[in-house]
Design an enzyme around this catalytic site. Sequence first.
Site, PDB file in Angstrom:
ATOM      1  N   HIS A   1      -9.904   3.935  -0.630  1.00 26.74           N
ATOM      2  CA  HIS A   1      -9.627   3.477   0.410  1.00 26.74           C
ATOM      3  C   HIS A   1      -9.000   2.422   0.129  1.00 26.74           C
ATOM      4  O   HIS A   1      -7.484   2.073   0.988  1.00 26.74           O
ATOM      5  CB  HIS A   1     -10.794   2.416   1.005  1.00 26.74           C
ATOM      6  CG  HIS A   1     -11.006   1.554   2.161  1.00 26.74           C
ATOM      7  ND1 HIS A   1     -11.554   1.696   3.137  1.00 26.74           N
ATOM      8  CD2 HIS A   1     -10.555   0.335   2.289  1.00 26.74           C
ATOM      9  CE1 HIS A   1     -11.101   0.768   4.399  1.00 26.74           C
ATOM     10  NE2 HIS A   1     -10.544   0.280   3.459  1.00 26.74           N
ATOM     11  N   GLU A   2      -8.777   1.552  -0.612  1.00 23.34           N
ATOM     12  CA  GLU A   2      -7.199   0.606  -1.431  1.00 23.34           C
ATOM     13  C   GLU A   2      -6.344   1.060  -1.327  1.00 23.34           C
ATOM     14  O   GLU A   2      -5.222   0.285  -1.218  1.00 23.34           O
ATOM     15  CB  GLU A   2      -8.664  -0.549  -2.462  1.00 23.34           C
ATOM     16  CG  GLU A   2      -9.380  -0.933  -2.137  1.00 23.34           C
ATOM     17  CD  GLU A   2      -9.565  -1.950  -1.263  1.00 23.34           C
ATOM     18  OE1 GLU A   2      -8.201  -2.150  -0.594  1.00 23.34           O
ATOM     19  OE2 GLU A   2     -10.081  -2.442  -0.042  1.00 23.34           O
TER      20      GLU A   2
ATOM     21  N   HIS B   1      -4.835   1.719   1.416  1.00 25.35           N
ATOM     22  CA  HIS B   1      -3.998   0.769   1.288  1.00 25.35           C
ATOM     23  C   HIS B   1      -2.197   0.579   1.274  1.00 25.35           C
ATOM     24  O   HIS B   1      -1.594   0.230   1.754  1.00 25.35           O
ATOM     25  CB  HIS B   1      -4.229  -0.716   1.423  1.00 25.35           C
ATOM     26  CG  HIS B   1      -5.754  -1.101   3.055  1.00 25.35           C
ATOM     27  ND1 HIS B   1      -5.191  -0.499   4.730  1.00 25.35           N
ATOM     28  CD2 HIS B   1      -7.224  -1.183   2.758  1.00 25.35           C
ATOM     29  CE1 HIS B   1      -6.514  -1.013   4.449  1.00 25.35           C
ATOM     30  NE2 HIS B   1      -7.188  -0.694   4.038  1.00 25.35           N
TER      31      HIS B   1
ATOM     32  N   HIS C   1      -0.161   3.327   1.195  1.00 27.43           N
ATOM     33  CA  HIS C   1       0.950   2.394   2.566  1.00 27.43           C
ATOM     34  C   HIS C   1       1.560   1.055   3.209  1.00 27.43           C
ATOM     35  O   HIS C   1       3.568   1.424   3.012  1.00 27.43           O
ATOM     36  CB  HIS C   1      -0.345   2.507   3.983  1.00 27.43           C
ATOM     37  CG  HIS C   1      -0.139   2.373   5.105  1.00 27.43           C
ATOM     38  ND1 HIS C   1      -0.813   2.074   6.289  1.00 27.43           N
ATOM     39  CD2 HIS C   1       1.167   2.504   6.002  1.00 27.43           C
ATOM     40  CE1 HIS C   1      -0.440   1.286   7.565  1.00 27.43           C
ATOM     41  NE2 HIS C   1       0.900   2.494   6.538  1.00 27.43           N
TER      42      HIS C   1
HETATM   43 ZN    ZN Z   1      -9.279  -1.614   4.381  1.00 29.30          ZN
END
Ligand code: ZN
Length: 626
Positions: free
Chosen positions: A417-418, A421, A424
């Site tokens: 998940h991290e 980010h 991105h």
């Molecule tokens: Zn998040």
Amino acid sequence: MFKMLRVLPLSLTRIKYSNTSGGAATGETSHVPPRSEIPDQYKWHLEDIYANDELWQQDFNTLKSSLKEITQYAGTLKNSSQDLLACLKERDELGIISGRLYAFARMHKDENTSDTKYQGMTGKLESLLAEAGAATAFIEPEILALPDETLTTFRQQEEGLKEYSFYFDNLARQKEHVLSPKEEAILSRVSDITQASENTFNMLAHADMEFPQTIDEQGQMVQLSEGRYSLFIRSSDRNVRQQAFTNLFTTYNRYRNTFASTLSGNVKQNVFYAKTRNYASTLDSALKGDNVPTEVYDNLIATVHMNLAPLHRYVALKKKFLQLTDIHMYDLYTPLVKEVNFPFPYEEGLKLVCTALKPLGSEYAQILDTGLTSGWIDVYENKGKQTGAYSWGNYGTHPFVLLNYNNRYDDVSTLAHEMGHAIHSYYSQENQPYATSSYTIFCAEVASTTNEILLLHHMLNTTTDKNIKLYLINQYLEQVRATVYRQTMFAEFEKMIYEISEEGETLTADSFDTLWHDLNVAYYGSDIVVDKELGIEWARIPHFYSEFYVYQYVTGYSAATTLADKLLKEGQPAQEKYINFLKSGGSDYSLNILKQAGVDMSSPKPIEITLNNFSTMLDQMEKLLT
Ligand SMILES: [Zn+2]
């Protein structure tokens, strides 16, 4: 998940928080080593921002003196296109330095929150950032005051203003909601007063209110807290979760009229601003910032309503397999399968994430590999370290990720998940000028959740152990229930209370209770007993003080589901579009960016695909359990 950092005046809100609840249900923690005992290879390299504190101080002084320089542009933006460009460039420079300074001080502070040195540096910088906010406050009103023809001419004359095209167009949309200077001055003077409801809520809920003792899994009486509630409500011991439920909601109920007053006060405040600024509704005012039509919001609620049957089936299955004669709301959170033990040491977690994210292509894989091996990540817990997880994207340096990795599957998922980010941020900053490098919250959770879904897909495909499979499916179903169904219910509640207030009717504790109760009955179906205590649950949701915010959890999750499906089914073409989405940063409105990536959030499709997947997983679980 994440929360916004609200203290910062410039666009520094690049931090993404995750909620990870760890620890045993007793609140005990095992031995946590001091930071000095953590090997260097598991620590992030903050020296990539500043080699030492002295260099930080130098930059701090530079920022301080730049503030005086930028104020010299006040009143000059109408003079020429060169003045306008120079001022915007100067502001970008301030933003970049501020971001760098803040990242360094804050992340050092998070390494050990009891360290006073970095607390001091963070505090000192926050004061300077408030000054920076004040020093640059003249810019937008001055641009908005420019006659349309002047701004058009400036933009034609000055090549350098091209990178601000989206910024200008976006600003122009707000023009009709800006009032006369005199009215604006009054509004800014009352803003402190209108904050009172939210402040009172925070004081009551987080400082003054005390919860009673409740029973833990060892049969001991312990002090209840919101943190412990989230563990106890998942307990497989029904008595533990029921007691926690009753104790928590009885306490909220004791302050029902005060909570009703703070929430309705906050609603009235937002209605006041929306009406004063000539928006069609408060919803319109909240969504217009990112140019999202209110139909997107309405369609979301309507589509979920048409797809409530799988949720009702989920409740019925839980009742059956937990062997309950009646199922209550406090029974929903407990897993259907006992905690299974399948540990992932960090090195194994890394390998798993790399394999699972292969559908994102070789370039993504390379960046991921760099991130995992070059000091982006602070891996393990140490004494005093900030809990949870987050990613921090910072213009001009590589991104950083804070974890509290503890060898569980959840930790691997958080890592995926991290890194979503972080990469991105990486792509946005490599491909966008500062002005458009910051992506919206609407898009942020798409990049992280896509990774989580790809990881889960890979795990389900490669796991043969029935219990592990059940564990993963259960976790997925709970995620969709909590993110898609529950947050849509929140979104619908908000829409209702705003409509009531906009029509001039009064909101009371009783009216909030009734709305909340009826929504729960509609969403969860006739199988569940909605206890009277649950009526007060609206009182404990802090998100209701950030109006019309939570629907983005639903759009984010369903966009990610749709994109992950495409990546797995279509391969290369979907992959290219997806990487372009990551590269787009904040160069367009969220809906346009996502449309380019291959998902149309104005159609019911993404939510239908998500709830259809939910239904399919439900079938799989039923098959495995019978
Ligand atoms: Zn998040």
